[in-house]
Scaffold this motif. Structure first.
Motif, PDB file in Angstrom:
ATOM      1  N   VAL A  60       1.178  -1.248  -0.045  1.00  0.00           N
ATOM      2  CA  VAL A  60      -0.049   0.123  -0.108  1.00  0.00           C
ATOM      3  C   VAL A  60       1.107   1.180  -0.029  1.00  0.00           C
ATOM      4  CG1 VAL A  60      -1.719   1.449   1.300  1.00  0.00           C
ATOM      5  CG2 VAL A  60      -1.838  -1.107   0.958  1.00  0.00           C
ATOM      6  N   GLU A  61       1.970   1.282   0.766  1.00  0.00           N
ATOM      7  CA  GLU A  61       2.812   2.389   0.768  1.00  0.00           C
ATOM      8  C   GLU A  61       3.556   2.651  -0.554  1.00  0.00           C
ATOM      9  OE1 GLU A  61       6.174   1.655   3.661  1.00  0.00           O
ATOM     10  OE2 GLU A  61       4.618   2.564   5.345  1.00  0.00           O
ATOM     11  N   LYS A  62       3.854   1.548  -1.255  1.00  0.00           N
ATOM     12  CA  LYS A  62       4.344   1.807  -2.639  1.00  0.00           C
ATOM     13  C   LYS A  62       3.488   2.362  -3.695  1.00  0.00           C
ATOM     14  CE  LYS A  62       7.968  -2.009  -2.642  1.00  0.00           C
ATOM     15  NZ  LYS A  62       8.316  -3.092  -2.967  1.00  0.00           N
ATOM     16  N   THR A  63       2.130   1.611  -3.274  1.00  0.00           N
ATOM     17  CA  THR A  63       1.101   2.192  -4.075  1.00  0.00           C
ATOM     18  C   THR A  63       0.625   3.819  -4.104  1.00  0.00           C
ATOM     19  OG1 THR A  63       0.061  -0.067  -4.361  1.00  0.00           O
ATOM     20  CG2 THR A  63      -1.439   1.854  -4.819  1.00  0.00           C
ATOM     21  N   LEU A  64       0.603   3.992  -2.985  1.00  0.00           N
ATOM     22  CA  LEU A  64       0.361   5.538  -2.594  1.00  0.00           C
ATOM     23  C   LEU A  64       1.506   6.488  -3.103  1.00  0.00           C
ATOM     24  CD1 LEU A  64      -1.929   5.441   0.668  1.00  0.00           C
ATOM     25  CD2 LEU A  64      -2.656   5.455  -1.917  1.00  0.00           C
ATOM     26  N   LEU A 114      -8.087   4.942   3.246  1.00  0.00           N
ATOM     27  CA  LEU A 114      -6.888   5.093   2.400  1.00  0.00           C
ATOM     28  C   LEU A 114      -7.175   5.877   0.932  1.00  0.00           C
ATOM     29  CD1 LEU A 114      -5.642   1.483   2.558  1.00  0.00           C
ATOM     30  CD2 LEU A 114      -4.343   3.469   3.403  1.00  0.00           C
ATOM     31  N   GLU A 115      -8.394   5.857   0.452  1.00  0.00           N
ATOM     32  CA  GLU A 115      -8.822   6.563  -0.720  1.00  0.00           C
ATOM     33  C   GLU A 115      -8.820   8.035  -0.229  1.00  0.00           C
ATOM     34  OE1 GLU A 115     -11.884   5.026  -2.989  1.00  0.00           O
ATOM     35  OE2 GLU A 115     -11.103   2.961  -2.590  1.00  0.00           O
ATOM     36  N   MET A 116      -9.620   8.474   0.813  1.00  0.00           N
ATOM     37  CA  MET A 116      -9.851   9.890   1.270  1.00  0.00           C
ATOM     38  C   MET A 116      -8.570  10.491   1.778  1.00  0.00           C
ATOM     39  SD  MET A 116     -13.631   9.163   3.351  1.00  0.00           S
ATOM     40  CE  MET A 116     -13.091  10.067   4.717  1.00  0.00           C
ATOM     41  N   THR A 117      -7.746   9.833   2.345  1.00  0.00           N
ATOM     42  CA  THR A 117      -6.600   9.869   2.752  1.00  0.00           C
ATOM     43  C   THR A 117      -5.417  10.638   1.552  1.00  0.00           C
ATOM     44  OG1 THR A 117      -6.307   8.727   4.817  1.00  0.00           O
ATOM     45  CG2 THR A 117      -4.172   9.491   3.856  1.00  0.00           C
ATOM     46  N   PHE A 118      -5.569   9.616   0.422  1.00  0.00           N
ATOM     47  CA  PHE A 118      -4.860   9.879  -0.713  1.00  0.00           C
ATOM     48  C   PHE A 118      -5.401  11.346  -1.505  1.00  0.00           C
ATOM     49  CE2 PHE A 118      -3.973   9.497  -5.116  1.00  0.00           C
ATOM     50  CZ  PHE A 118      -2.459   9.504  -5.122  1.00  0.00           C
ATOM     51  N   ALA A 165     -11.630   5.581 -10.186  1.00  0.00           N
ATOM     52  CA  ALA A 165     -11.868   4.245 -10.075  1.00  0.00           C
ATOM     53  C   ALA A 165     -10.642   3.607 -10.360  1.00  0.00           C
ATOM     54  CB  ALA A 165     -12.594   4.005 -11.254  1.00  0.00           C
ATOM     55  N   GLU A 166      -9.625   4.291 -10.957  1.00  0.00           N
ATOM     56  CA  GLU A 166      -8.104   3.785 -11.204  1.00  0.00           C
ATOM     57  C   GLU A 166      -7.487   4.026  -9.894  1.00  0.00           C
ATOM     58  OE1 GLU A 166      -6.457   2.658 -13.554  1.00  0.00           O
ATOM     59  OE2 GLU A 166      -8.179   2.644 -15.046  1.00  0.00           O
ATOM     60  N   ILE A 167      -7.608   4.950  -9.058  1.00  0.00           N
ATOM     61  CA  ILE A 167      -6.999   4.708  -7.531  1.00  0.00           C
ATOM     62  C   ILE A 167      -7.496   3.911  -6.796  1.00  0.00           C
ATOM     63  CG2 ILE A 167      -6.725   6.381  -5.698  1.00  0.00           C
ATOM     64  CD1 ILE A 167      -6.567   8.768  -7.650  1.00  0.00           C
TER      65      ILE A 167
END
Length: 199
Positions: free
Chosen positions: A97-101, A162-166, A140-142
């Protein structure tokens, strides 16, 4: 208003199918828009100028992009689709998840003018249906990337957090409060808090 913190992601509106020739023209205009964004500012960009650079008629460019904000949003979506998926099961969920964000946050970190144009286009377009549609596809991609990193048993509440954080992190970076690199570092810290895992 529901007290359930999980947000259901609905499928975004489908893109209109394009034949091979239409896709080539779309890509040519998109590439020209990306080049121009990297060379100039948001204020200087016009669909007509991008069309000229792509060597297509302005009417043709407007067939695919209703406005410069729509064009910029599509450029951002195209870049987002190039961000890799991190699904290596040898990495912990936290690391994936870290790598993704981090990779999504750093996608435009080295191009401040480009990043500013994307922020302006995506946040200031109000009810422009074309931009709204692209924003939904970006979301949707995120979502897909975070969900893939989380794995098949992902808790929907954590996904939502996680989405809201991003998205909040992107707004902070876009406003200039932090650089995209600083945001990427802060995201790593917040991911650890949300997932509550050790590396």
């Amino acid at each position: 208003m529901s007290s359930d913190p999980a947000v259901a992601i609905t499928a975004p509106p489908a893109e209109a199918p394009r034949n091979r020739r239409q896709e080539e023209t779309f890509r040519k205009v998109l590439a020209a828009g990306m080049e121009m964004l990297r060379e100039s500012s948001y204020a200087d960009l016009t669909v007509r100028a991008v069309a000229a650079r792509a060597k297509v008629a302005p009417a043709t460019a407007y067939t695919y992009f209703s406005s410069k904000n729509h064009l910029i949003a599509e450029v951002y979506l195209d870049l987002m689709r190039q961000v890799p998926y991190f699904t290596d099961v040898n990495d912990s969920r936290l690391v994936r998840v870290e790598k993704t964000l981090r990779s999504m946050a750093l996608m435009i970190a080295d191009e401040p003018e480009f990043a500013a144009a994307c922020t302006t286009a995506l946040l200031s377009s109000g009810n422009d249906p074309a931009v709204r549609s692209v924003r939904e596809r970006i979301g949707a991609e995120i979502h897909r990337r975070i969900r893939s990193a989380m794995g098949p048993d992902a808790d929907p509440r954590m996904l939502s957090a996680l989405e809201m954080t991003f998205f909040g992190a992107l707004v902070n970076a876009g406003s200039g409060a932090f650089t995209y690199r600083q945001i990427a570092d802060r995201l790593s810290y917040v991911v650890g808090l949300i997932l509550g895992e050790e590396q």
